[in-house]
Design a protein around this motif. Structure first.
Motif, PDB file in Angstrom:
ATOM      1  N   VAL A 165      64.392  41.599  12.167  1.00  0.00           N
ATOM      2  CA  VAL A 165      64.113  42.904  11.564  1.00  0.00           C
ATOM      3  C   VAL A 165      62.846  43.536  12.141  1.00  0.00           C
ATOM      4  N   LYS A 166      62.517  44.710  11.637  1.00  0.00           N
ATOM      5  CA  LYS A 166      61.328  45.436  12.057  1.00  0.00           C
ATOM      6  C   LYS A 166      60.101  44.520  12.074  1.00  0.00           C
ATOM      7  N   GLY A 167      59.407  44.515  13.198  1.00  0.00           N
ATOM      8  CA  GLY A 167      58.246  43.651  13.354  1.00  0.00           C
ATOM      9  C   GLY A 167      58.576  42.326  14.004  1.00  0.00           C
ATOM     10  N   GLY A 168      59.864  42.008  14.099  1.00  0.00           N
ATOM     11  CA  GLY A 168      60.273  40.741  14.680  1.00  0.00           C
ATOM     12  C   GLY A 168      60.131  40.727  16.195  1.00  0.00           C
ATOM     13  N   MET A 169      59.956  39.529  16.731  1.00  0.00           N
ATOM     14  CA  MET A 169      59.907  39.349  18.183  1.00  0.00           C
ATOM     15  C   MET A 169      61.080  38.474  18.600  1.00  0.00           C
ATOM     16  N   MET A 170      61.647  38.762  19.761  1.00  0.00           N
ATOM     17  CA  MET A 170      62.781  37.989  20.265  1.00  0.00           C
ATOM     18  C   MET A 170      62.523  37.600  21.714  1.00  0.00           C
ATOM     19  N   GLY A 171      62.950  36.389  22.049  1.00  0.00           N
ATOM     20  CA  GLY A 171      62.830  35.924  23.422  1.00  0.00           C
ATOM     21  C   GLY A 171      61.647  35.021  23.690  1.00  0.00           C
ATOM     22  N   GLN A 172      60.787  34.809  22.678  1.00  0.00           N
ATOM     23  CA  GLN A 172      59.589  34.016  22.925  1.00  0.00           C
ATOM     24  C   GLN A 172      59.902  32.542  23.202  1.00  0.00           C
ATOM     25  N   ARG A 173      60.963  32.021  22.580  1.00  0.00           N
ATOM     26  CA  ARG A 173      61.308  30.621  22.812  1.00  0.00           C
ATOM     27  C   ARG A 173      61.770  30.412  24.256  1.00  0.00           C
ATOM     28  N   SER A 174      62.595  31.318  24.757  1.00  0.00           N
ATOM     29  CA  SER A 174      63.061  31.225  26.147  1.00  0.00           C
ATOM     30  C   SER A 174      61.899  31.369  27.113  1.00  0.00           C
ATOM     31  N   LEU A 175      60.952  32.239  26.751  1.00  0.00           N
ATOM     32  CA  LEU A 175      59.790  32.465  27.612  1.00  0.00           C
ATOM     33  C   LEU A 175      58.937  31.205  27.712  1.00  0.00           C
ATOM     34  N   VAL A 176      58.675  30.564  26.569  1.00  0.00           N
ATOM     35  CA  VAL A 176      57.824  29.374  26.555  1.00  0.00           C
ATOM     36  C   VAL A 176      58.507  28.199  27.252  1.00  0.00           C
ATOM     37  N   SER A 177      59.817  28.035  27.009  1.00  0.00           N
ATOM     38  CA  SER A 177      60.545  26.902  27.594  1.00  0.00           C
ATOM     39  C   SER A 177      60.997  27.162  29.016  1.00  0.00           C
ATOM     40  N   ASN A 178      60.902  28.426  29.450  1.00  0.00           N
ATOM     41  CA  ASN A 178      61.361  28.835  30.782  1.00  0.00           C
ATOM     42  C   ASN A 178      62.846  28.537  30.969  1.00  0.00           C
ATOM     43  N   GLU A 179      63.609  28.789  29.911  1.00  0.00           N
ATOM     44  CA  GLU A 179      65.051  28.594  29.934  1.00  0.00           C
ATOM     45  C   GLU A 179      65.758  29.908  29.660  1.00  0.00           C
ATOM     46  N   CYS A 180      67.043  29.959  29.985  1.00  0.00           N
ATOM     47  CA  CYS A 180      67.842  31.141  29.669  1.00  0.00           C
ATOM     48  C   CYS A 180      68.001  31.271  28.157  1.00  0.00           C
ATOM     49  N   SER A 181      68.319  32.459  27.707  1.00  0.00           N
ATOM     50  CA  SER A 181      68.463  32.698  26.277  1.00  0.00           C
ATOM     51  C   SER A 181      69.556  31.825  25.677  1.00  0.00           C
ATOM     52  N   ASN A 182      69.274  31.256  24.519  1.00  0.00           N
ATOM     53  CA  ASN A 182      70.229  30.427  23.804  1.00  0.00           C
ATOM     54  C   ASN A 182      71.105  31.256  22.865  1.00  0.00           C
ATOM     55  N   LEU A 183      70.742  32.548  22.696  1.00  0.00           N
ATOM     56  CA  LEU A 183      71.423  33.401  21.726  1.00  0.00           C
ATOM     57  C   LEU A 183      71.731  34.770  22.328  1.00  0.00           C
ATOM     58  N   THR A 184      72.622  35.489  21.657  1.00  0.00           N
ATOM     59  CA  THR A 184      72.920  36.883  21.982  1.00  0.00           C
ATOM     60  C   THR A 184      72.363  37.773  20.878  1.00  0.00           C
ATOM     61  N   ALA A 185      71.743  38.891  21.238  1.00  0.00           N
ATOM     62  CA  ALA A 185      71.179  39.823  20.264  1.00  0.00           C
ATOM     63  C   ALA A 185      71.995  41.108  20.251  1.00  0.00           C
ATOM     64  N   VAL A 186      72.508  41.475  19.069  1.00  0.00           N
ATOM     65  CA  VAL A 186      73.346  42.664  18.919  1.00  0.00           C
ATOM     66  C   VAL A 186      72.771  43.558  17.824  1.00  0.00           C
ATOM     67  N   ALA A 187      72.625  44.854  18.100  1.00  0.00           N
ATOM     68  CA  ALA A 187      72.064  45.795  17.134  1.00  0.00           C
ATOM     69  C   ALA A 187      73.039  46.029  15.976  1.00  0.00           C
ATOM     70  N   LEU A 188      72.548  45.891  14.741  1.00  0.00           N
ATOM     71  CA  LEU A 188      73.373  46.159  13.558  1.00  0.00           C
ATOM     72  C   LEU A 188      73.267  47.612  13.124  1.00  0.00           C
ATOM     73  N   ASN A 189      72.237  48.283  13.574  1.00  0.00           N
ATOM     74  CA  ASN A 189      72.093  49.726  13.361  1.00  0.00           C
ATOM     75  C   ASN A 189      71.288  50.283  14.538  1.00  0.00           C
TER      76      ASN A 189
END
Length: 225
Positions: A77-101
Motif C-alpha cells: 500500500v501507500k508508503g510501501g517499498m517493493m524490490g528491496q529483497r531482490s536488491l539485497v540478495s542480488n536475485e531476480c524477483s520472487n514475486l509479480t506486482a500487479v496494480a489493484l487500482n
C-alpha cells in the motif's frame, strides 16, 4: 512528482532514516510514473534494477504456484517499498506486482540504494527489520493455512481489508477486490470463496453490490469457525 525530502510517504518506509543530503541525491535520480489498474509493475523472475516506492494506490504481490495459479502473497500500500529483497540478495524477483487500482510509484535505481545501505547504518538496520517482519508475517500465514479453515481465513481477510483500508462513503470496503483475489489470498478455489461469501450474505454478516462488499456484522466475522 514531489521531492523525496518533502514527500510524506517516506515516513512510512525505510527512506525516513536517510539524511536530508541523501534524500536530495535519491530524489535527483528517481523516476515517477502512473500505473493503471491491472498493469504489471514487475514480473516474477525479472531482474530488478532498483526499488519501487508507492506514493498512491495498492498493488498485489503474487507468486505462481505449481498448478499454474497466482497466489496472492501480500498487499502493498501507500508508503510501501517493493524490490528491496531482490536488491539485497542480488536475485531476480520472487514475486509479480500487479496494480489493484490506479497508482503513482517512484523508482529508485539500484546503485543509489546500495550506496545508502553501505554508508547509512540506520537505513540498513531499518530495511533489515522490515524484511524480518515480512518473514514473520509469512510464517504466520503458513500456520494459518495449516490450522484455520477456509471460512475463517476469508473472514479474517475481510476484517483485514476493513481495518487496513476502511470503508467508502457508502459503507462498502474502500478496497474492492475480485472474488478471484479473495480466493487467491486465502488459498482456495474461486468457487469456494464465492460460496462462503454467499453464506455470509445469507446470514446477514455482509451485503454486496456487484464486486463491492459491506461488513454488516463485524463481531460475527470474528466468531467464524
Amino acid at each position: 512528482m514531489s521531492k523525496c525530502e518533502h514527500c510524506i510517504v517516506r515516513q512510512f518506509n525505510s527512506l525516513n532514516t536517510l539524511t536530508r543530503e541523501e534524500l536530495v541525491r535519491v530524489s535527483a535520480c528517481k523516476t515517477g510514473r502512473v500505473v493503471k489498474k491491472g498493469d504489471i509493475i514487475f514480473r516474477e523472475g525479472e531482474a530488478l534494477n532498483g526499488i519501487y516506492c508507492i506514493r498512491e494506490g495498492v498493488c498485489k504481490l503474487t507468486k505462481l504456484s505449481e498448478n499454474g495459479k497466482d497466489q496472492v502473497v501480500k498487499l502493498s500500500v501507500k508508503g510501501g517499498m517493493m524490490g528491496q529483497r531482490s536488491l539485497v540478495s542480488n536475485e531476480c524477483s520472487n514475486l509479480t506486482a500487479v496494480a489493484l487500482n490506479d497508482m503513482q510509484i517512484c523508482f529508485i535505481p539500484k546503485q543509489e540504494i546500495l550506496d545508502d545501505l553501505q554508508k547509512n547504518v540506520n537505513f540498513s538496520m531499518d530495511l533489515l527489520k522490515r524484511m524480518a517482519q515480512d518473514l514473520r508475517d509469512a510464517d504466520d500465514s503458513l500456520v494459518d493455512m495449516a490450522q484455520k479453515t477456509v471460512k475463517q481465513r476469508l473472514a479474517e481477510t475481510l476484517l483485514y481489508v476493513k481495518n487496513k483500508f476502511d470503508n467508502d462513503a457508502d459503507g462498502y470496503l474502500a478496497l474492492t477486490l475480485s472474488r478471484d483475489d479473495y480466493a487467491s489470498i486465502v488459498g482456495t478455489a474461486t468457487e469456494s470463496a464465492i460460496r462462503i461469501l454467499s453464506q455470509f450474505k445469507k446470514e446477514g454478516i455482509i451485503s454486496t453490490k456487484g464486486k463491492q462488499i459491506k461488513i454488516e456484522d463485524e463481531q460475527a466475522l470474528k466468531r467464524v469457525e
